[in-house]
Design an enzyme around this catalytic site. Structure first.
Site, short mmCIF file in Angstrom:
data_model
loop_
_atom_site.label_atom_id
_atom_site.label_comp_id
_atom_site.label_asym_id
_atom_site.label_seq_id
_atom_site.Cartn_x
_atom_site.Cartn_y
_atom_site.Cartn_z
N HIS A 69 15.73 -37.66 -10.20
CA HIS A 69 15.08 -38.05 -8.84
C HIS A 69 13.62 -37.80 -8.86
CE1 HIS A 69 18.79 -39.34 -7.32
NE2 HIS A 69 19.44 -38.35 -7.36
N GLU A 94 6.67 -14.50 -12.40
CA GLU A 94 6.14 -13.44 -11.68
C GLU A 94 5.54 -12.22 -12.66
OE1 GLU A 94 10.15 -11.06 -10.15
OE2 GLU A 94 8.30 -10.67 -9.15
N GLU A 142 16.58 -17.80 -10.07
CA GLU A 142 16.29 -16.33 -10.19
C GLU A 142 15.57 -16.12 -11.66
OE1 GLU A 142 15.66 -14.05 -8.56
OE2 GLU A 142 15.82 -12.27 -9.98
N TRP A 186 -2.79 -2.44 -1.64
CA TRP A 186 -2.54 -4.09 -1.88
C TRP A 186 -3.37 -4.58 -0.99
CZ3 TRP A 186 -0.16 -8.17 0.59
CH2 TRP A 186 0.00 -9.40 -0.30
N CYS A 189 0.77 -1.13 -0.14
CA CYS A 189 0.03 0.05 0.02
C CYS A 189 0.89 1.20 0.05
CB CYS A 189 -1.02 -0.13 1.23
SG CYS A 189 -2.28 -1.46 1.42
N LYS A 224 5.62 -4.14 -4.91
CA LYS A 224 7.20 -4.03 -4.86
C LYS A 224 7.56 -4.22 -3.34
CE LYS A 224 11.21 -3.14 -6.36
NZ LYS A 224 11.75 -4.18 -7.12
N ARG A 264 3.42 0.02 -5.06
CA ARG A 264 3.28 -0.56 -3.78
C ARG A 264 2.00 -1.46 -3.64
NH1 ARG A 264 6.77 1.28 0.03
NH2 ARG A 264 5.17 0.79 1.74
N ASN A 305 -1.27 1.55 5.91
CA ASN A 305 -0.35 0.57 5.04
C ASN A 305 0.20 -0.36 6.38
OD1 ASN A 305 1.51 -0.73 3.71
ND2 ASN A 305 3.32 0.72 3.99
N GLY A 306 -0.39 -1.50 6.06
CA GLY A 306 -0.03 -2.49 7.09
C GLY A 306 -1.23 -3.51 7.53
N LYS A 317 11.76 -14.83 -12.40
CA LYS A 317 11.53 -13.72 -13.08
C LYS A 317 10.35 -14.02 -14.13
CE LYS A 317 12.59 -11.08 -11.17
NZ LYS A 317 13.68 -11.16 -10.29
O1 M6R Z 1 12.85 -5.45 -1.05
P1 M6R Z 1 13.43 -6.90 -0.83
O2 M6R Z 1 14.58 -7.11 -1.49
O3 M6R Z 1 13.31 -7.19 0.75
O4 M6R Z 1 12.21 -7.68 -1.48
C1 M6R Z 1 12.13 -8.87 -1.24
C2 M6R Z 1 11.37 -9.66 -2.36
O5 M6R Z 1 9.91 -9.14 -1.86
C3 M6R Z 1 11.73 -9.36 -3.82
O6 M6R Z 1 13.01 -9.54 -4.16
C4 M6R Z 1 10.73 -10.11 -4.67
O7 M6R Z 1 11.13 -11.37 -4.69
C5 M6R Z 1 11.06 -9.46 -6.17
N1 M6R Z 1 10.04 -8.56 -6.51
C6 M6R Z 1 11.03 -10.54 -7.05
O8 M6R Z 1 11.54 -9.98 -8.60
#
Ligand code: M6R
Length: 608
Positions: free
Chosen positions: A504, A488, A481, A75, A2, A603, A27, A101-102, A485
């Site tokens: 396995h 997501e 990773e 969010w 948020c 984010k 956010r 926010n929270g 990517k």
């Molecule tokens: O701000 P942070 O690095 O702590 O965030 C951690 C994850 O939420 C973040 O890396 C998330 O997995 C990415 N948006 C993925 O691309």
């Protein structure tokens, strides 16, 4: 999650509110809303489910003129995305408005009690209890009412309050979620969850700490704690410029941030190279290091993947045991941590709730704590004993790219720094690695110079339902990773496997035509990886390999090879991840996905 904004001054509040929310939409984008005090009894409120554009559309020919207002981009946590659940929320009589926010953890009990006392709720949110509590606790003193409400709520929050009765005042409060005040020049002040919202208006800010309350008027900002005692805060000057937070000609922030990696990595390296690797902010001694018998790296998502690479660096170069943990797991499993443990938390935003909680728990258990973060003044940076910064600049796209590569390079340098202190590897080897690490920014540029083949693969394979990523050793870490990517932002089901694990179980999923992205750069396990590639090829998978330049024989066993410049196998993850980022980006474009704002994600994850 948020985003919160607030404005008080002499100009039309709605202009800043909408601009600020645009900058904070990363956010959360389940709904958006604003409340603007237009004088007298007239509080203008508008809300819309969905992206901020829906709100803008609703407001098009009806922009309120008032000079005080609050806004929110959501969010969803409690209650589905809807107009009714959108913030701002208000009390029964529309006298108080709040954005949040929270999570208010005790909201159900509070809500039941408020209902018993006659309050009428219209939303399913936890936030609405705060508005009704203010109504109940207000007896003419706005600040006291807020303080009394804060004493009743439990959980995490940044909150911003506006009242019909006090058109000259906004009140902000923070606990665990970020909030900053932007100090305006011309009788105006700004409130926001994050710097990009205010950077085009002012670079002078106050960063709220947990427990701080800010009473903001157009020409005055006062801070108190929850007991009402005045507190003094230092001005924090933001050094980023506004352009850094804009798209700069790229179609998406993600693409811009992928292309910014050479610069981001160079900026992260340069403060720490002075013939040898230096970290003035650490200033550790050989004794300090000797006393550490265990290292944890704790993080979430992409930062966790960077941690997996960091483990290799420290174990290989320093010969100390490193465990890597997901922050959300670490904090709840009674980790074995004491004063001889170093806990390294990695977080781009420095605000991730799970990581912050893991850090606090580690401190409570007596560990030494080090934060690797991109945001100066973030909650994690302020909580950790030691802090080292990735100089990536603002990362706006939800999918993390330049944060990952800068985290990798910083952890590599941290490992070299520790190796220098402990003499764990010969000086000549340190010098060789420093020479190679200096070349990395230029090698990333080279990797970025020809994106066409990757675009083509994305167009051909972007409509597959499943994609597999395989690799061994550091290639496996990068595969994780790459798969994250892809899933997501393109919503393709993508899984990464340690190549040796295929037999396995996973091999059963490999059938004709399934794309397998095979990373084959780790020289120490190259032959083994090649055997695994042959295994999937024998099941008629389509293999796209990622390899170092010079490995020409690989094309005999695969369908396509993407080459990256050659370097030491420890440093090559900084290069191999780049085509994987681009593949995910172009696959998402091929599928028409909203690259910068993938569904259900945000984010900054400031809830558990
Ligand atoms: O701000 P942070 O690095 O702590 O965030 C951690 C994850 O939420 C973040 O890396 C998330 O997995 C990415 N948006 C993925 O691309």
């Amino acid at each position: 999650m948020c985003g919160i904004v607030g404005y008080i001054g002499g100009k039309r509040a709605i202009d800043f509110l909408l601009d600020g929310l645009t900058k904070l939409e990363y956010r959360g984008y389940d709904s958006a809303g604003v409340a603007v005090n237009c004088g007298g009894d007239n509080i203008f409120v508008e809300k819309a489910v969905g992206r901020l554009d829906s709100l803008k559309q609703k407001l098009k020919n009806n922009l309120p003129a008032g000079n005080v207002g609050i806004g929110h981009t959501r969010w969803a946590t409690h209650g589905r995305p809807s107009d009714l659940n959108a913030h701002p929320h208000s009390d029964c009589n529309g006298n108080f408005f709040v954005v949040h926010n929270g999570i208010i953890e005790n909201y159900l009990t509070l809500k039941q009690d408020l209902i018993k006392r006659g309050h009428k709720f219209i939303s399913e949110t936890d936030t609405e209890v705060v508005a009704h509590l203010i109504e109940e606790n207000y007896h003419g003193d706005f600040v006291l009412a807020v303080r009394n409400v804060l004493a009743k709520i439990e959980g995490s929050y940044s909150l911003l309050f506006m009242s019909k009765f006090h058109p000259d005042t906004l009140i902000a409060a923070k606990q665990d979620n970020p909030l900053i005040i932007g100090i305006g020049k011309d009788g105006e002040n700004f409130i926001a969850s994050d710097i990009p919202a205010i950077i085009s208006y002012t670079r002078n800010t106050y960063i709220l700490n947990d427990g701080d309350i800010a009473v903001v008027q157009k020409d005055k900002i006062q801070f108190i704690n929850r007991q009402g005692t005045p507190i003094t805060k230092k001005i924090f000057h933001v050094s980023w410029n506004a352009e850094a937070a804009e798209k700069g000609g790229y179609e998406h922030f993600m693409l811009k941030e992928i292309h910014e990696q050479p610069k981001a990595v160079r900026n992260t390296i340069s403060p720490h190279l002075n013939g040898k690797v230096t970290f003035n902010e650490l200033n550790w001694s050989a004794d300090f290091l000797n006393n550490i018998n265990k290292i944890y790296i704790v993080a979430c998502g992409t930062a966790y993947h960077a941690g997996l690479v960091g483990k290799f660096y420290i174990e290989k170069l320093v010969r100390k045991l490193v465990e890597v943990d997901l922050a959300s797991e670490f904090r709840y499993r009674a980790p074995i941590v004491d004063e001889n443990t170093l806990v390294i938390v990695v977080s781009q935003s420095g605000e991730t709730s799970d990581t912050l909680a893991a850090l606090k728990e580690s401190k409570r258990l007596g560990a030494k704590t080090l934060a690797v973060t991109n945001v100066v003044g973030s909650s994690i940076a302020r909580e950790a004993e030691f802090v080292i910064l990735t100089n990536a600049g603002p990362e706006i796209a939800v999918a993390s790219t330049k944060a990952y590569t800068t985290q990798l390079i910083l952890m590599f340098m941290l490992a070299l720094y520790m190796a220098q202190l402990s003499n764990s590897i010969p000086q000549a080897e340190i010098e060789r690695l420093i020479k190679l690490l200096k070349k990395i920014p230029a090698q990333i540029s080279e990797t970025l110079s020809d994106v066409e083949p990757i675009k083509t693969f994305a167009q051909i394979y972007g409509f597959n339902d499943d994609v597999f990523y395989i690799g061994r050793s550091l290639d496996y870490c990068v595969a994780l990773e790459g798969a994250l990517k892809l899933k997501e932002i393109s919503y393709i089901h993508a899984e990464a496997y340690a190549a040796g694990e295929l037999k396995h179980g996973t091999l059963a999923l490999i059938v004709e035509g399934v794309p397998v992205i095979a990373l084959a750069t780790q020289k120490s396990v190259y032959d083994k990886t090649l055997s695994n590639i042959k295994e999937v090829k024998a099941r008629d998978a389509v293999v796209i390999a990622i390899a170092a330049q010079g490995n020409d024989q690989l094309s005999n066993y695969t369908d396509h090879v993407i080459f990256v410049p050659d370097t030491d196998e420890l440093l090559i993850p900084l290069l191999t991840v780049v085509p994987l980022q681009l593949l995910a980006y172009y696959a998402a474009i091929t599928r028409g996905c909203d690259v910068d704002k993938p569904r259900n994600l945000a984010k900054s994850v400031t809830v558990e």
